[in-house]
Design a protein around this motif. Structure first.
Motif, short mmCIF file in Angstrom:
data_model
loop_
_atom_site.label_atom_id
_atom_site.label_comp_id
_atom_site.label_asym_id
_atom_site.label_seq_id
_atom_site.Cartn_x
_atom_site.Cartn_y
_atom_site.Cartn_z
N ALA A 1 -19.42 26.14 4.13
CA ALA A 1 -19.19 24.98 3.15
C ALA A 1 -20.45 24.16 3.30
CB ALA A 1 -17.88 24.27 3.34
N PHE A 2 -20.75 23.28 2.15
CA PHE A 2 -21.88 22.27 2.26
C PHE A 2 -21.55 21.26 3.60
CE2 PHE A 2 -22.30 24.02 -2.06
CZ PHE A 2 -23.98 24.32 -1.91
N ARG A 3 -20.48 20.91 3.67
CA ARG A 3 -20.10 19.79 4.63
C ARG A 3 -20.32 20.38 6.04
NH1 ARG A 3 -13.72 19.60 3.34
NH2 ARG A 3 -13.16 21.60 4.23
N ASP A 4 -20.25 21.69 6.36
CA ASP A 4 -20.68 22.08 7.59
C ASP A 4 -22.21 21.86 7.78
OD1 ASP A 4 -18.20 23.19 7.65
OD2 ASP A 4 -18.81 25.28 7.06
N LEU A 5 -22.90 21.59 6.99
CA LEU A 5 -24.34 21.30 7.32
C LEU A 5 -24.45 19.84 8.21
CD1 LEU A 5 -26.18 22.08 3.89
CD2 LEU A 5 -25.88 23.59 6.07
N GLU A 6 -23.33 19.29 8.28
CA GLU A 6 -23.64 18.13 8.97
C GLU A 6 -23.78 18.52 10.53
OE1 GLU A 6 -20.30 15.19 8.43
OE2 GLU A 6 -20.60 15.42 6.08
N THR B 1 -26.72 13.92 7.43
CA THR B 1 -26.00 12.88 7.26
C THR B 1 -25.27 13.34 6.10
OG1 THR B 1 -27.48 11.77 5.58
CG2 THR B 1 -27.49 11.05 8.25
N GLY B 2 -24.09 12.48 5.86
CA GLY B 2 -23.07 12.60 4.93
C GLY B 2 -23.87 12.52 3.16
N PRO B 3 -24.33 11.69 3.27
CA PRO B 3 -25.25 11.33 2.01
C PRO B 3 -26.38 12.49 1.63
CG PRO B 3 -25.03 9.08 3.00
CD PRO B 3 -24.63 10.27 3.85
N GLU B 4 -26.82 13.02 2.66
CA GLU B 4 -27.84 14.15 2.67
C GLU B 4 -27.19 15.42 2.29
OE1 GLU B 4 -31.38 12.89 5.75
OE2 GLU B 4 -29.75 14.03 6.45
N VAL B 5 -26.00 15.80 2.81
CA VAL B 5 -25.18 16.59 2.54
C VAL B 5 -24.81 16.79 1.03
CG1 VAL B 5 -22.73 18.10 2.73
CG2 VAL B 5 -24.39 17.34 4.84
N LYS B 6 -24.21 15.60 0.58
CA LYS B 6 -23.68 15.25 -0.83
C LYS B 6 -25.07 15.66 -1.92
CE LYS B 6 -21.64 12.10 -3.84
NZ LYS B 6 -21.14 10.53 -4.09
N ALA B 7 -26.27 15.11 -1.37
CA ALA B 7 -27.41 15.44 -2.21
C ALA B 7 -27.64 17.01 -2.55
CB ALA B 7 -28.63 14.71 -1.84
N ALA C 1 -17.35 19.58 -0.11
CA ALA C 1 -16.06 20.70 0.50
C ALA C 1 -16.38 21.73 -0.13
CB ALA C 1 -14.88 19.83 -0.04
N ASP C 2 -17.10 22.20 -1.22
CA ASP C 2 -17.19 23.49 -1.67
C ASP C 2 -17.96 24.51 -0.78
OD1 ASP C 2 -15.98 22.96 -4.17
OD2 ASP C 2 -17.75 21.81 -4.97
#
Length: 284
Positions: free
Chosen positions: A89-94, A99-105, A132-133
């Motif tokens: 998932a993209f959020r795993d990149l944390e 950072t959270g904003p970087e993952v969102k971008a 979360a995807d």
């Protein structure tokens, strides 16, 4: 009397059946001895992966987050055009230090969007990715994947390090192992010429694969941290990244293991001390 005859008849049938099997087995073994199968080109020219040393190797390894971020950049700019990463998932990149904003971008700017349904019309639609995807598939289905890749479906890379013998070393060797087919191979095995549309690579089990060389020249990826992007460096970094995708909890498991071993050692010491204390005045 009849039962005794039947019993001996069964023994005779069993012995005859065993004799026939032994004759067949001997014929097969003698044929292999006198006429051993000819060695194939794949058996003779296939190479084992070259050794690869990563920071995460061994029981005291650690994640080199800068290298993992570089590896992710290689996957994003090169590999993601064909290969999926559907177990991540993209959020795993944390975990890699984003950072959270970087993952969102990163999720929102990903080239392929998530399939969705238009709430007004009910028709198929897409929407931007969210943290979360999971990483979206590069092709809508296997037919499209085959059509774009010489009738071969590019495998998912999430668990590739665990799925292939040699792990990260295999991936690194495969990526950097493309070369012209040796003249000696063609002289020895004239029918083993690499078919049109395939590419010779001695680290691939069959020597020929549909995937063209993904990394062809230095500087193909411009690293954000300024590291020189040689082909070997890019291959090493993406191999390290895929090691993380296959076992993201690897280092944490090792740390838990250290604590468990330390606890066992302390417990054994206390147990031995208690034993000596209880039995110190006892005579055998």
């Amino acid at each position: 009397m009849v039962s005794l005859v039947l019993r001996y008849l069964n023994y005779l049938i069993g012995a005859a059946f065993t004799f026939v099997l032994l004759i067949a087995l001997w014929g097969t073994v003698s044929e292999l001895i006198t006429n051993p199968p000819a060695e194939s080109a794949a058996e003779e020219y296939h190479l084992e992966p070259k050794p690869l040393h990563l920071a995460s190797d061994g029981p005291f390894g650690h994640w080199d987050k800068q290298q993992l971020q570089r590896g992710f950049q290689v996957y994003k700019e090169v590999c993601s055009a064909c290969h999926s990463l559907r177990h991540v998932a993209f959020r795993d990149l944390e975990q890699l230090g984003y950072t959270g904003p970087e993952v969102k971008a990163i999720a929102e700017q990903w080239q392929i969007e998530q399939p969705d349904v238009n709430p007004d019309t009910g028709e198929a639609d897409t929407r931007p990715n969210r943290p979360a995807d999971h990483f979206p598939l590069p092709f809508p289905n296997e037919v499209a994947a085959k059509a774009a890749n010489n009738n071969a479906v590019p495998p998912d890379l999430s668990l590739m390090v665990k799925a292939r013998e040699g792990g990260a070393a295999y991936i690194h060797s495969l990526i950097t192992g493309y070369r012209d087919q040796p003249k000696e191979l063609l002289a020895q095995f004239p029918t083993a010429k690499t078919p049109p549309g395939l590419h010779y690579n001695p680290y691939f089990p069959t020597l020929n694969l549909a995937m063209p060389p993904p990394l062809t020249s230095a500087g193909q990826v411009q690293y954000a941290d300024g590291t020189e992007a040689t082909v070997d460096q890019m291959a090493t970094d993406v191999a390290a990244f895929l090691t993380w995708t296959a076992e993201p909890d690897k280092i944490k498991r090792h740390q838990v293991g250290y604590a468990a071993v330390l606890f066992i050692l302390i417990f054994c010491g206390l147990t031995f001390g208690a034993y000596k204390n209880i039995w110190r005045d006892k005579k055998h």
